[in-house]
Motif scaffolding. Structure first.
Motif, PDB file in Angstrom:
ATOM      1  N   GLU A  41       0.559  -1.466  -0.207  1.00 25.82           N
ATOM      2  CA  GLU A  41      -0.366   0.213   0.217  1.00 25.82           C
ATOM      3  C   GLU A  41       0.562   1.288  -0.065  1.00 25.82           C
ATOM      4  O   GLU A  41       0.705   1.729  -0.216  1.00 25.82           O
ATOM      5  CB  GLU A  41      -0.825   0.314   1.259  1.00 25.82           C
ATOM      6  CG  GLU A  41      -2.067  -1.029   0.697  1.00 25.82           C
ATOM      7  CD  GLU A  41      -2.996  -0.973   1.912  1.00 25.82           C
ATOM      8  OE1 GLU A  41      -3.059   0.011   2.856  1.00 25.82           O
ATOM      9  OE2 GLU A  41      -4.057  -2.042   1.619  1.00 25.82           O
ATOM     10  N   ASP A  73     -10.493   9.848   2.975  1.00 27.76           N
ATOM     11  CA  ASP A  73     -11.657   9.062   2.199  1.00 27.76           C
ATOM     12  C   ASP A  73     -10.806   8.874   0.278  1.00 27.76           C
ATOM     13  O   ASP A  73     -10.609   7.892  -0.469  1.00 27.76           O
ATOM     14  CB  ASP A  73     -12.738   9.835   2.113  1.00 27.76           C
ATOM     15  CG  ASP A  73     -13.494   9.021   2.997  1.00 27.76           C
ATOM     16  OD1 ASP A  73     -12.975   8.095   4.014  1.00 27.76           O
ATOM     17  OD2 ASP A  73     -14.624   9.636   3.690  1.00 27.76           O
ATOM     18  N   HIS A  74     -10.461  10.492   0.339  1.00 25.91           N
ATOM     19  CA  HIS A  74      -9.852  10.521  -1.232  1.00 25.91           C
ATOM     20  C   HIS A  74      -8.772   9.254  -1.207  1.00 25.91           C
ATOM     21  O   HIS A  74      -7.950   9.310  -2.408  1.00 25.91           O
ATOM     22  CB  HIS A  74      -9.584  12.303  -1.034  1.00 25.91           C
ATOM     23  CG  HIS A  74      -8.732  12.267  -2.983  1.00 25.91           C
ATOM     24  ND1 HIS A  74      -9.616  11.863  -4.117  1.00 25.91           N
ATOM     25  CD2 HIS A  74      -7.937  12.897  -2.632  1.00 25.91           C
ATOM     26  CE1 HIS A  74      -8.937  12.872  -4.691  1.00 25.91           C
ATOM     27  NE2 HIS A  74      -7.881  13.169  -4.106  1.00 25.91           N
ATOM     28  N   ILE A  76      -7.671   6.880   0.234  1.00 20.41           N
ATOM     29  CA  ILE A  76      -8.169   5.317  -0.019  1.00 20.41           C
ATOM     30  C   ILE A  76      -8.730   4.736  -0.915  1.00 20.41           C
ATOM     31  O   ILE A  76      -8.201   4.241  -1.701  1.00 20.41           O
ATOM     32  CB  ILE A  76      -8.890   5.356   1.177  1.00 20.41           C
ATOM     33  CG1 ILE A  76      -8.934   5.955   2.926  1.00 20.41           C
ATOM     34  CG2 ILE A  76     -10.023   3.638   1.124  1.00 20.41           C
ATOM     35  CD1 ILE A  76      -9.534   5.879   3.697  1.00 20.41           C
ATOM     36  N   ALA A  77      -9.596   5.569  -1.624  1.00 18.88           N
ATOM     37  CA  ALA A  77     -10.001   5.335  -2.951  1.00 18.88           C
ATOM     38  C   ALA A  77      -8.914   5.926  -3.836  1.00 18.88           C
ATOM     39  O   ALA A  77      -8.995   4.498  -5.136  1.00 18.88           O
ATOM     40  CB  ALA A  77     -11.237   6.398  -3.213  1.00 18.88           C
ATOM     41  N   ARG A  78      -8.112   6.698  -4.175  1.00 22.23           N
ATOM     42  CA  ARG A  78      -7.375   6.862  -5.519  1.00 22.23           C
ATOM     43  C   ARG A  78      -5.833   5.661  -5.696  1.00 22.23           C
ATOM     44  O   ARG A  78      -5.669   5.663  -6.463  1.00 22.23           O
ATOM     45  CB  ARG A  78      -7.299   8.676  -5.039  1.00 22.23           C
ATOM     46  CG  ARG A  78      -5.716   8.651  -6.281  1.00 22.23           C
ATOM     47  CD  ARG A  78      -4.909  10.685  -6.121  1.00 22.23           C
ATOM     48  NE  ARG A  78      -3.934  10.760  -7.101  1.00 22.23           N
ATOM     49  CZ  ARG A  78      -3.774  11.730  -7.521  1.00 22.23           C
ATOM     50  NH1 ARG A  78      -3.640  12.616  -6.330  1.00 22.23           N
ATOM     51  NH2 ARG A  78      -2.383  12.075  -8.316  1.00 22.23           N
ATOM     52  N   TYR A  79      -5.705   5.906  -4.134  1.00 25.70           N
ATOM     53  CA  TYR A  79      -4.530   4.307  -4.038  1.00 25.70           C
ATOM     54  C   TYR A  79      -4.735   3.096  -3.455  1.00 25.70           C
ATOM     55  O   TYR A  79      -3.746   2.756  -3.505  1.00 25.70           O
ATOM     56  CB  TYR A  79      -3.212   5.312  -3.231  1.00 25.70           C
ATOM     57  CG  TYR A  79      -2.624   6.939  -3.532  1.00 25.70           C
ATOM     58  CD1 TYR A  79      -2.069   6.956  -4.290  1.00 25.70           C
ATOM     59  CD2 TYR A  79      -3.074   8.013  -2.718  1.00 25.70           C
ATOM     60  CE1 TYR A  79      -1.868   8.050  -5.140  1.00 25.70           C
ATOM     61  CE2 TYR A  79      -2.763   9.300  -3.546  1.00 25.70           C
ATOM     62  CZ  TYR A  79      -1.866   9.138  -4.420  1.00 25.70           C
ATOM     63  OH  TYR A  79      -1.827  10.065  -4.844  1.00 25.70           O
ATOM     64  N   ASN A  80      -6.012   2.684  -3.195  1.00 24.73           N
ATOM     65  CA  ASN A  80      -6.430   2.089  -2.862  1.00 24.73           C
ATOM     66  C   ASN A  80      -5.848   1.475  -1.984  1.00 24.73           C
ATOM     67  O   ASN A  80      -4.711   0.903  -1.454  1.00 24.73           O
ATOM     68  CB  ASN A  80      -6.378   0.777  -4.215  1.00 24.73           C
ATOM     69  CG  ASN A  80      -6.615  -0.987  -3.585  1.00 24.73           C
ATOM     70  OD1 ASN A  80      -7.653  -0.229  -3.050  1.00 24.73           O
ATOM     71  ND2 ASN A  80      -6.160  -1.871  -4.266  1.00 24.73           N
ATOM     72  N   SER A  82      -6.002   1.199   2.739  1.00 25.23           N
ATOM     73  CA  SER A  82      -6.654   1.123   4.295  1.00 25.23           C
ATOM     74  C   SER A  82      -7.222   2.489   4.784  1.00 25.23           C
ATOM     75  O   SER A  82      -5.868   2.869   5.212  1.00 25.23           O
ATOM     76  CB  SER A  82      -6.157  -0.439   4.832  1.00 25.23           C
ATOM     77  OG  SER A  82      -4.949   0.332   5.719  1.00 25.23           O
ATOM     78  N   ARG A  83      -7.306   2.406   5.829  1.00 26.44           N
ATOM     79  CA  ARG A  83      -7.870   3.578   6.438  1.00 26.44           C
ATOM     80  C   ARG A  83      -6.711   3.724   7.436  1.00 26.44           C
ATOM     81  O   ARG A  83      -5.915   4.296   7.863  1.00 26.44           O
ATOM     82  CB  ARG A  83      -9.368   3.310   6.858  1.00 26.44           C
ATOM     83  CG  ARG A  83      -9.240   4.795   7.657  1.00 26.44           C
ATOM     84  CD  ARG A  83     -10.658   4.910   8.366  1.00 26.44           C
ATOM     85  NE  ARG A  83     -11.660   4.564   7.139  1.00 26.44           N
ATOM     86  CZ  ARG A  83     -12.108   5.292   6.333  1.00 26.44           C
ATOM     87  NH1 ARG A  83     -11.816   6.780   6.206  1.00 26.44           N
ATOM     88  NH2 ARG A  83     -13.140   5.073   5.284  1.00 26.44           N
TER      89      ARG A  83
END
Length: 429
Positions: A41, A73-74, A76-80, A82-83
């Motif tokens: 990640e 949240d951005h 997490i979505a952009r780079y795949n 985890s929180r």
């Protein structure tokens, strides 16, 4: 990232002293004491080269969509990722320019400056840096308004190098006067704001209170003070200011007699995970005049470490309040001991000895260092205007509001632009 950059994984990752990983992206984080999932990640984040179709102008649809979600949240979505990875590894970097982690910041924070000043893109000018920080702009402004404030010509070299002539700042009869050692504690209209003939300003100087009258006033202070000082602030403005949050910062300047310990380790800069602060580098200085352009490893220098106080998972207000309590409740001796121990652990391979190599430590504590724009701060939510626009759109009687708070990004250019807008509101330009 240059090849002479390293990541340090501190003792909490299982070894004391911690583990250095040099040139981390090119070497794929080999040797980092983290799980395979965390490594994958981090590499997706650190080496991702896919262009993101970010906003093209402030207020366009992409801007507004980003302002409706958190930066966390951005990411997490952009780079795949985890929180947990965001909060453990990325929080100090993503959102660090706003003082808190991405869990409470608007996703638009990462794009605000680029869209506010598209003509000043990094591709052409690079980072801006000045010999005395943004103070040089203030000195040039004062020199323009009060020529005797500094000796010599109106140049960067002159105002940076020459002392302030304090006696020239507040002389009777001149068009601009700067009152020293004075703190404004109350600003209010002399009557109904819509028809008042002037504004009354109360300030403290020494042990006495003074009052002056002004035809117009620009409140250029921060949100955390202005909302208390303007006594007749309307409910709409109070509600708007209640949506401004600020977080603290500790800037530690550690003077070292030389930086050969970094040279021996092959480092020009580094990041670390765990401990006080997150990164440092051999200090790059803005120079004027005949200052030497380079320093060798045996030259003295200053290591600047920024310490933020994000506590992911708490509300934005609580993070700021707890951070200020920690910042101000920790003694200098405690900070000094922690920095000495931490640097000794990190730079032992280079022969660093804090007793021998540290010449001095200066701590600057900023209780309200950064504005923290939450989702909706820039463009509003649920049909309501953005809090900054309530204060920007029109003056309150004879009082207008400025400060970089209202731009949502702390930058000297925003400071000037917001002040220009406020003055024009008052004079009807």
């Amino acid at each position: 990232m240059p090849r002479d950059y390293g990541f340090y994984f501190g003792p909490q990752f299982g070894q004391r002293p911690g583990v250095w990983v040099m040139d981390p992206w090119r070497r794929q984080l080999v040797g980092a004491p983290i799980s395979a999932t965390e490594r994958a990640e981090l590499l997706r984040w650190g080496t991702n080269r896919d262009p993101f179709p970010g906003p093209q102008a402030e207020g366009d649809p992409i801007s507004r969509q980003l302002d409706s979600i958190t930066l966390e949240d951005h990411l997490i979505a952009r780079y795949n990722v985890s929180r947990e990875t965001v909060r453990k590894f990325l929080s100090p970097v993503e959102g660090g320019g706003y003082g808190l982690g991405p869990d409470v910041l608007s996703a638009y924070c990462n794009y605000a400056i680029e869209n506010q000043f598209p003509e000043d893109g990094d591709d052409t000018l690079g980072d801006q840096m000045f010999p005395d920080g943004n103070g040089g702009f203030t000195r040039l402004m004062v020199k323009t308004l009060i020529p005797d404030a500094f000796a010599g010509p109106r140049t960067v070299d002159a105002v940076w190098q020459n002392r302030v002539n304090f006696r020239a700042l507040d002389r009777a009869g001149q068009s601009t006067r700067i009152r020293l050692n004075s703190t404004v504690i109350r600003v209010e209209h002399a009557g109904n704001p819509s028809s008042a003939p002037h504004v009354v300003i109360t300030y403290v100087k020494g042990n006495r209170l003074y009052k002056v009258r002004a035809r117009r006033v620009v409140m250029a202070g921060g949100s955390w003070t202005t909302k208390h000082i303007v006594h007749d602030l309307p409910a709409s403005h109070r509600e708007a200011y209640a949506q401004f949050y600020r977080s603290p910062c500790l800037m530690a300047n550690i003077a070292v007699r030389n930086w050969r310990f970094l040279y021996k380790m092959g480092l020009s800069g580094c990041r670390w995970f765990g401990g006080l602060g997150d990164y440092l580098s051999v200090r790059k200085m803005a120079l004027v005049g005949n200052e030497p352009r380079t320093i060798d490893p045996d030259s003295p220098t200053v290591l600047t470490i920024k310490v933020l106080f994000a506590q992911p998972g708490l509300s934005i207000a609580e993070q700021g309040a707890r951070g200020r309590a920690k910042l101000l409740g920790t003694s200098f001796a405690q900070y000094e001991r922690a920095f000495r121990e931490q640097l000794a652990d990190m730079f032992a391979p280079g022969g660093f000895n804090p007793r021998r190599d540290i010449a001095g430590i200066i701590l600057n504590r900023w209780g309200h260092a950064y504005v923290n724009p939450q989702p909706g701060f820039f463009f509003g939510t649920n049909g309501k205007p953005a809090p900054r626009d309530v204060l920007r759109n029109q003056s309150h009687g004879r009082i207008a509001f400025a400060n970089t708070d209202l731009a949502g990004a702390s930058d000297h250019r925003n400071s000037i632009r917001e002040a220009d807008r406020a003055v024009k509101q008052l004079i009807g330009a």
